[in-house]
Design a protein around this motif. Sequence first.
Motif, short mmCIF file in Angstrom:
data_model
loop_
_atom_site.label_atom_id
_atom_site.label_comp_id
_atom_site.label_asym_id
_atom_site.label_seq_id
_atom_site.Cartn_x
_atom_site.Cartn_y
_atom_site.Cartn_z
N LYS A 211 0.83 -1.21 0.00
CA LYS A 211 0.00 0.00 0.00
C LYS A 211 0.86 1.26 0.00
CE LYS A 211 -4.19 -1.77 2.24
NZ LYS A 211 -5.05 -1.70 3.45
N LYS A 212 2.00 1.20 0.67
CA LYS A 212 2.90 2.36 0.70
C LYS A 212 3.65 2.53 -0.62
CE LYS A 212 3.62 2.11 5.71
NZ LYS A 212 4.60 1.88 6.81
N ILE A 213 3.79 1.44 -1.38
CA ILE A 213 4.48 1.50 -2.67
C ILE A 213 3.57 2.07 -3.76
CG2 ILE A 213 5.45 0.05 -4.52
CD1 ILE A 213 7.35 0.46 -2.24
N LEU A 214 2.25 1.87 -3.65
CA LEU A 214 1.32 2.27 -4.71
C LEU A 214 1.40 3.76 -5.07
CD1 LEU A 214 -1.85 0.12 -3.87
CD2 LEU A 214 -0.01 -0.35 -5.50
N PRO A 215 1.51 4.69 -4.12
CA PRO A 215 1.67 6.09 -4.51
C PRO A 215 2.93 6.34 -5.35
CG PRO A 215 1.02 5.94 -2.22
CD PRO A 215 1.34 4.55 -2.66
N VAL A 216 3.99 5.57 -5.10
CA VAL A 216 5.20 5.69 -5.91
C VAL A 216 4.92 5.23 -7.34
CG1 VAL A 216 7.61 4.95 -6.14
CG2 VAL A 216 6.63 5.32 -3.86
N VAL A 217 4.14 4.14 -7.46
CA VAL A 217 3.74 3.66 -8.79
C VAL A 217 2.93 4.74 -9.51
CG1 VAL A 217 2.41 1.91 -10.03
CG2 VAL A 217 3.79 1.26 -8.05
N GLY B 228 -14.75 0.57 -19.50
CA GLY B 228 -15.57 -0.32 -20.32
C GLY B 228 -16.25 -1.43 -19.53
N LYS B 229 -15.97 -1.50 -18.23
CA LYS B 229 -16.57 -2.53 -17.38
C LYS B 229 -17.78 -1.95 -16.64
CE LYS B 229 -13.33 -5.63 -18.13
NZ LYS B 229 -13.59 -6.93 -18.78
N PRO B 230 -18.77 -2.78 -16.33
CA PRO B 230 -19.89 -2.30 -15.50
C PRO B 230 -19.39 -1.88 -14.12
CG PRO B 230 -20.43 -4.40 -16.55
CD PRO B 230 -18.96 -4.18 -16.77
N PHE B 231 -19.98 -0.82 -13.61
CA PHE B 231 -19.57 -0.33 -12.29
C PHE B 231 -19.88 -1.39 -11.23
CE2 PHE B 231 -20.63 1.81 -8.29
CZ PHE B 231 -19.42 2.46 -8.05
N ASP B 232 -18.89 -1.64 -10.38
CA ASP B 232 -19.01 -2.65 -9.32
C ASP B 232 -18.46 -2.05 -8.03
OD1 ASP B 232 -18.93 -4.82 -7.59
OD2 ASP B 232 -18.26 -6.23 -9.13
N VAL B 233 -19.33 -1.94 -7.02
CA VAL B 233 -18.91 -1.30 -5.77
C VAL B 233 -17.81 -2.09 -5.06
CG1 VAL B 233 -21.12 -0.16 -5.38
CG2 VAL B 233 -20.78 -2.49 -4.54
N HIS B 234 -17.65 -3.36 -5.40
CA HIS B 234 -16.62 -4.17 -4.77
C HIS B 234 -15.22 -3.79 -5.28
CE1 HIS B 234 -20.26 -6.75 -4.35
NE2 HIS B 234 -19.77 -6.89 -3.14
N PHE B 235 -15.17 -3.18 -6.48
CA PHE B 235 -13.88 -2.86 -7.08
C PHE B 235 -13.72 -1.37 -7.41
CE2 PHE B 235 -14.93 -7.24 -8.32
CZ PHE B 235 -13.86 -7.91 -7.78
N HIS B 236 -14.83 -0.67 -7.57
CA HIS B 236 -14.77 0.71 -8.06
C HIS B 236 -15.33 1.69 -7.03
CE1 HIS B 236 -15.49 -1.63 -12.02
NE2 HIS B 236 -14.18 -1.55 -11.77
N VAL C 40 -9.01 -6.76 -2.47
CA VAL C 40 -8.90 -5.38 -2.96
C VAL C 40 -8.16 -4.55 -1.91
CG1 VAL C 40 -10.15 -3.32 -3.68
CG2 VAL C 40 -11.02 -5.58 -4.30
N ILE C 41 -7.00 -4.02 -2.29
CA ILE C 41 -6.25 -3.18 -1.35
C ILE C 41 -6.41 -1.69 -1.69
CG2 ILE C 41 -4.59 -4.95 -0.74
CD1 ILE C 41 -2.62 -3.69 -2.68
N ARG C 42 -6.92 -1.41 -2.92
CA ARG C 42 -7.27 -0.04 -3.25
C ARG C 42 -8.31 -0.06 -4.37
NH1 ARG C 42 -2.89 4.48 -5.09
NH2 ARG C 42 -3.34 3.70 -7.19
N HIS C 43 -9.45 0.59 -4.13
CA HIS C 43 -10.50 0.65 -5.14
C HIS C 43 -10.11 1.62 -6.26
CE1 HIS C 43 -12.74 -1.18 -1.86
NE2 HIS C 43 -13.72 -1.47 -2.70
N SER C 44 -10.56 1.30 -7.45
CA SER C 44 -10.33 2.19 -8.59
C SER C 44 -11.28 3.38 -8.49
CB SER C 44 -10.58 1.45 -9.91
OG SER C 44 -9.72 0.35 -10.04
N LYS C 45 -10.73 4.59 -8.62
CA LYS C 45 -11.55 5.80 -8.62
C LYS C 45 -11.91 6.11 -10.07
CE LYS C 45 -9.60 7.68 -4.36
NZ LYS C 45 -8.94 6.43 -3.98
N VAL C 46 -13.22 6.14 -10.36
CA VAL C 46 -13.66 6.13 -11.75
C VAL C 46 -14.75 7.17 -12.01
CG1 VAL C 46 -13.11 3.69 -12.02
CG2 VAL C 46 -15.39 4.35 -11.25
N ILE C 47 -14.98 7.38 -13.33
CA ILE C 47 -16.11 8.18 -13.82
C ILE C 47 -17.11 7.20 -14.43
CG2 ILE C 47 -16.86 9.98 -15.41
CD1 ILE C 47 -14.04 11.15 -15.25
N VAL C 48 -18.37 7.30 -14.03
CA VAL C 48 -19.39 6.34 -14.44
C VAL C 48 -20.41 7.01 -15.35
CG1 VAL C 48 -21.12 4.68 -13.61
CG2 VAL C 48 -19.08 5.14 -12.25
#
Length: 221
Positions: free
Chosen positions: A103-109, A155-163, A193-201
Amino acid sequence: MPDEKDQFDTQNDEQIKNGENLDSQTTETEITADLEELHVDLSVENKEKEIEELKLNFKKAETEKNELQDRLLRKIAEFDNYKRRTETEFSNLFKYAAENFIKKILPVVDDFERSLKHLAESEENSSVTDGIKLIYEKLMKILDDQGVKKIDTVGKPFDVHFHEALLQQKDEQQPPHIVLDELETGYLYQDKVIRHSKVIVNEDFHVEDTAPDETTKEEQL
């Protein structure tokens, strides 16, 4: 004559004594029989009491046995649940051991990806871009080896478990509730899931389209 009288009296006395003895023996026999009968009755009554006590003791012992058996079964079930829970926690401890570090590495990515995007748009410093890209690819390879994967979004349907929906836009070329764009990449670590995708729906524009028609019908009426 006196001798005969005395003899008669003696015989009479003996008969009386014999009669008394017979009566006495009869009485003793009857008493003995009554006592024996009473003893038998008391013995039967005592036996019946003993049998009733044995029945009560047996019933009590059976009840205690059932209670102990139920308690034993509950303890066994509790121990099995505790054992499974402990094994699961112990397994997860190793399975997700690197979660906090990743989780600490993800901001570096994220910084690498923003830098590469900016350099690609500017089309400058190609050697620097290649170096940053090489480091980024090595880092992503390490994360991939640890079981870290990007979450598919656009292009994927919005899913609260991932998005995580931050904005809604209207695009009639796409179905409603489809992810139109990704603002921040989401990640899976193993199957978690360690970080949800922040998306536009995409909006549900069909609802908006039907509303004016209903209003028009009401106005016509």
